[in-house]
Design a protein around this motif. Sequence first.
Motif, PDB file in Angstrom:
ATOM      1  N   LYS A 102      18.851   4.448  73.720  1.00  0.00           N
ATOM      2  CA  LYS A 102      18.821   3.116  73.122  1.00  0.00           C
ATOM      3  C   LYS A 102      17.493   2.446  73.455  1.00  0.00           C
ATOM      4  O   LYS A 102      16.837   2.789  74.436  1.00  0.00           O
ATOM      5  CB  LYS A 102      19.980   2.263  73.648  1.00  0.00           C
ATOM      6  N   ARG A 103      17.121   1.469  72.644  1.00  0.00           N
ATOM      7  CA  ARG A 103      15.883   0.727  72.868  1.00  0.00           C
ATOM      8  C   ARG A 103      16.199  -0.594  73.565  1.00  0.00           C
ATOM      9  O   ARG A 103      17.235  -1.209  73.317  1.00  0.00           O
ATOM     10  CB  ARG A 103      15.173   0.455  71.546  1.00  0.00           C
ATOM     11  N   LEU A 104      15.284  -1.034  74.422  1.00  0.00           N
ATOM     12  CA  LEU A 104      15.447  -2.324  75.069  1.00  0.00           C
ATOM     13  C   LEU A 104      15.247  -3.447  74.048  1.00  0.00           C
ATOM     14  O   LEU A 104      14.365  -3.367  73.195  1.00  0.00           O
ATOM     15  CB  LEU A 104      14.449  -2.486  76.212  1.00  0.00           C
ATOM     16  N   THR A 105      16.040  -4.488  74.158  1.00  0.00           N
ATOM     17  CA  THR A 105      15.929  -5.617  73.253  1.00  0.00           C
ATOM     18  C   THR A 105      14.895  -6.623  73.775  1.00  0.00           C
ATOM     19  O   THR A 105      14.424  -6.518  74.909  1.00  0.00           O
ATOM     20  CB  THR A 105      17.285  -6.327  73.120  1.00  0.00           C
ATOM     21  N   VAL A 263       7.366 -23.918  94.782  1.00  0.00           N
ATOM     22  CA  VAL A 263       6.949 -22.777  93.963  1.00  0.00           C
ATOM     23  C   VAL A 263       7.773 -21.547  94.321  1.00  0.00           C
ATOM     24  O   VAL A 263       8.236 -20.807  93.434  1.00  0.00           O
ATOM     25  CB  VAL A 263       5.439 -22.499  94.145  1.00  0.00           C
ATOM     26  N   GLN A 264       7.961 -21.314  95.616  1.00  0.00           N
ATOM     27  CA  GLN A 264       8.768 -20.168  96.038  1.00  0.00           C
ATOM     28  C   GLN A 264      10.201 -20.295  95.528  1.00  0.00           C
ATOM     29  O   GLN A 264      10.792 -19.303  95.073  1.00  0.00           O
ATOM     30  CB  GLN A 264       8.764 -20.051  97.557  1.00  0.00           C
ATOM     31  N   GLY A 265      10.766 -21.500  95.609  1.00  0.00           N
ATOM     32  CA  GLY A 265      12.128 -21.695  95.134  1.00  0.00           C
ATOM     33  C   GLY A 265      12.256 -21.441  93.645  1.00  0.00           C
ATOM     34  O   GLY A 265      13.199 -20.780  93.198  1.00  0.00           O
ATOM     35  N   LEU A 266      11.300 -21.957  92.880  1.00  0.00           N
ATOM     36  CA  LEU A 266      11.325 -21.731  91.433  1.00  0.00           C
ATOM     37  C   LEU A 266      11.128 -20.253  91.105  1.00  0.00           C
ATOM     38  O   LEU A 266      11.757 -19.721  90.178  1.00  0.00           O
ATOM     39  CB  LEU A 266      10.245 -22.579  90.756  1.00  0.00           C
ATOM     40  N   GLY A 267      10.239 -19.593  91.857  1.00  0.00           N
ATOM     41  CA  GLY A 267      10.038 -18.159  91.645  1.00  0.00           C
ATOM     42  C   GLY A 267      11.306 -17.379  91.925  1.00  0.00           C
ATOM     43  O   GLY A 267      11.672 -16.465  91.167  1.00  0.00           O
ATOM     44  N   ALA A 268      12.007 -17.739  93.015  1.00  0.00           N
ATOM     45  CA  ALA A 268      13.255 -17.056  93.348  1.00  0.00           C
ATOM     46  C   ALA A 268      14.305 -17.291  92.263  1.00  0.00           C
ATOM     47  O   ALA A 268      15.022 -16.367  91.872  1.00  0.00           O
ATOM     48  CB  ALA A 268      13.763 -17.546  94.701  1.00  0.00           C
ATOM     49  N   LEU A 269      14.391 -18.525  91.757  1.00  0.00           N
ATOM     50  CA  LEU A 269      15.353 -18.825  90.687  1.00  0.00           C
ATOM     51  C   LEU A 269      15.027 -18.039  89.419  1.00  0.00           C
ATOM     52  O   LEU A 269      15.931 -17.539  88.736  1.00  0.00           O
ATOM     53  CB  LEU A 269      15.348 -20.320  90.398  1.00  0.00           C
ATOM     54  N   ALA A 270      13.727 -17.940  89.088  1.00  0.00           N
ATOM     55  CA  ALA A 270      13.322 -17.182  87.902  1.00  0.00           C
ATOM     56  C   ALA A 270      13.691 -15.710  88.053  1.00  0.00           C
ATOM     57  O   ALA A 270      14.171 -15.073  87.104  1.00  0.00           O
ATOM     58  CB  ALA A 270      11.827 -17.339  87.659  1.00  0.00           C
ATOM     59  N   ALA A 271      13.475 -15.168  89.249  1.00  0.00           N
ATOM     60  CA  ALA A 271      13.802 -13.762  89.484  1.00  0.00           C
ATOM     61  C   ALA A 271      15.303 -13.524  89.367  1.00  0.00           C
ATOM     62  O   ALA A 271      15.749 -12.552  88.743  1.00  0.00           O
ATOM     63  CB  ALA A 271      13.298 -13.328  90.863  1.00  0.00           C
ATOM     64  N   VAL A 272      16.102 -14.429  89.951  1.00  0.00           N
ATOM     65  CA  VAL A 272      17.563 -14.294  89.864  1.00  0.00           C
ATOM     66  C   VAL A 272      18.020 -14.441  88.412  1.00  0.00           C
ATOM     67  O   VAL A 272      18.891 -13.699  87.944  1.00  0.00           O
ATOM     68  CB  VAL A 272      18.244 -15.332  90.766  1.00  0.00           C
ATOM     69  N   ALA A 273      17.416 -15.399  87.683  1.00  0.00           N
ATOM     70  CA  ALA A 273      17.768 -15.562  86.270  1.00  0.00           C
ATOM     71  C   ALA A 273      17.450 -14.298  85.477  1.00  0.00           C
ATOM     72  O   ALA A 273      18.232 -13.869  84.611  1.00  0.00           O
ATOM     73  CB  ALA A 273      17.018 -16.752  85.675  1.00  0.00           C
ATOM     74  N   GLY A 274      16.313 -13.690  85.773  1.00  0.00           N
ATOM     75  CA  GLY A 274      15.951 -12.440  85.102  1.00  0.00           C
ATOM     76  C   GLY A 274      16.946 -11.341  85.394  1.00  0.00           C
ATOM     77  O   GLY A 274      17.334 -10.573  84.498  1.00  0.00           O
ATOM     78  N   ILE A 275      17.406 -11.271  86.642  1.00  0.00           N
ATOM     79  CA  ILE A 275      18.391 -10.257  87.012  1.00  0.00           C
ATOM     80  C   ILE A 275      19.708 -10.501  86.281  1.00  0.00           C
ATOM     81  O   ILE A 275      20.371  -9.564  85.821  1.00  0.00           O
ATOM     82  CB  ILE A 275      18.588 -10.246  88.545  1.00  0.00           C
ATOM     83  N   ILE A 276      20.097 -11.768  86.156  1.00  0.00           N
ATOM     84  CA  ILE A 276      21.340 -12.086  85.428  1.00  0.00           C
ATOM     85  C   ILE A 276      21.219 -11.687  83.963  1.00  0.00           C
ATOM     86  O   ILE A 276      22.170 -11.147  83.370  1.00  0.00           O
ATOM     87  CB  ILE A 276      21.656 -13.587  85.573  1.00  0.00           C
ATOM     88  N   VAL A 277      20.057 -11.956  83.354  1.00  0.00           N
ATOM     89  CA  VAL A 277      19.838 -11.538  81.959  1.00  0.00           C
ATOM     90  C   VAL A 277      19.964 -10.027  81.831  1.00  0.00           C
ATOM     91  O   VAL A 277      20.626  -9.511  80.923  1.00  0.00           O
ATOM     92  CB  VAL A 277      18.470 -12.025  81.468  1.00  0.00           C
ATOM     93  N   LEU A 278      19.343  -9.323  82.762  1.00  0.00           N
ATOM     94  CA  LEU A 278      19.412  -7.859  82.725  1.00  0.00           C
ATOM     95  C   LEU A 278      20.842  -7.387  82.982  1.00  0.00           C
ATOM     96  O   LEU A 278      21.272  -6.356  82.442  1.00  0.00           O
ATOM     97  CB  LEU A 278      18.459  -7.265  83.757  1.00  0.00           C
ATOM     98  N   ASP A 279      21.582  -8.138  83.800  1.00  0.00           N
ATOM     99  CA  ASP A 279      22.965  -7.796  84.098  1.00  0.00           C
ATOM    100  C   ASP A 279      23.814  -7.799  82.836  1.00  0.00           C
ATOM    101  O   ASP A 279      24.775  -7.033  82.708  1.00  0.00           O
ATOM    102  CB  ASP A 279      23.508  -8.805  85.109  1.00  0.00           C
ATOM    103  N   ARG A 280      23.475  -8.650  81.871  1.00  0.00           N
ATOM    104  CA  ARG A 280      24.278  -8.749  80.645  1.00  0.00           C
ATOM    105  C   ARG A 280      23.890  -7.728  79.590  1.00  0.00           C
ATOM    106  O   ARG A 280      24.429  -7.717  78.491  1.00  0.00           O
ATOM    107  CB  ARG A 280      24.117 -10.158  80.075  1.00  0.00           C
ATOM    108  N   SER A 281      22.965  -6.884  79.943  1.00  0.00           N
ATOM    109  CA  SER A 281      22.571  -5.835  78.993  1.00  0.00           C
ATOM    110  C   SER A 281      23.719  -4.844  78.808  1.00  0.00           C
ATOM    111  O   SER A 281      24.372  -4.443  79.779  1.00  0.00           O
ATOM    112  CB  SER A 281      21.339  -5.089  79.544  1.00  0.00           C
ATOM    113  N   PRO A 282      24.009  -4.461  77.571  1.00  0.00           N
ATOM    114  CA  PRO A 282      25.071  -3.491  77.340  1.00  0.00           C
ATOM    115  C   PRO A 282      24.703  -2.099  77.851  1.00  0.00           C
ATOM    116  O   PRO A 282      25.572  -1.234  77.925  1.00  0.00           O
ATOM    117  CB  PRO A 282      25.235  -3.502  75.819  1.00  0.00           C
TER     118      PRO A 282
END
Length: 282
Positions: A102-105, A263-282
Amino acid sequence: MLESMATGVAVVAALAAACCFAVAAVMQQAAAASEPENASLRPRLFLDLLRRPLWLAGAAMSVLSYVIQGVALAFGSLVLVLPLAAMDLVFALPMVAWRRRKRLTRREAVGALCTAGGVAAFLAVLPPSTGIVAPDLWDWLPLLALAAVCVCVLVPVGLRRPGRTRTALYAAAAGVLFALLDSLTRSVAGLFRDNGIGVLAHWEPYGLLLVGGTGMLLAQSSFQAGPLTVSLPVIDTLEPIGGVLMGALVFQERLATSGALVVQGLGALAAVAGIIVLDRSP
């Protein structure tokens, strides 16, 4: 100059460890997913998997990943190495897509960019910090007790839950133990550097074996219970967060202050958000 070289070695080794762990996780999950549900959390799960060449190859890659991460921790702090090691999901997802043809979206690409960008922002303002080499046992006791409580709560609850919930709870327990394992690895690496074989006179190597074995069993049980896109993001989130907190609390490693901390807090939140997005990948 020497400090910059040590940081460079730690960064390269941490990224290499993340890549190796991604390959190992994909191999091991593919093998463990075919095991029956009643094998979860039992030593027979290991015995069955030992007869599977794909799992053995993944186990060898996992050991290599751990060794490389040990090198990274010998040259760098927990607050530097563990966010980089959490990049394994960014490496693993394309491998899963390739295996399933499959291809990544675009959504998945954005998730990967958020994860990588968040880690980069977190590390960009990280102050130089070496911390202490080997904390006293009294410094360890509260964290050891907290980790034990987390595992003793998460695992029984997971036993009574089906499917993806069980996978996430087992993975959460594994993530907590892997954070503790990373911290013990840093301590053992420092003791070995200072004392050589005399490290065996300390409790940390034996604690490392116990925590590592238990974490491995929980991780394999989470791989067996459900898809990698559930288990790996949970581990990837809890392991670096727990490791960074242990680095700050036990090893006295420095985090950013004032505006840089934002900045560190926002970076950590962005990284966690990215992981959550990837978590929802089929």
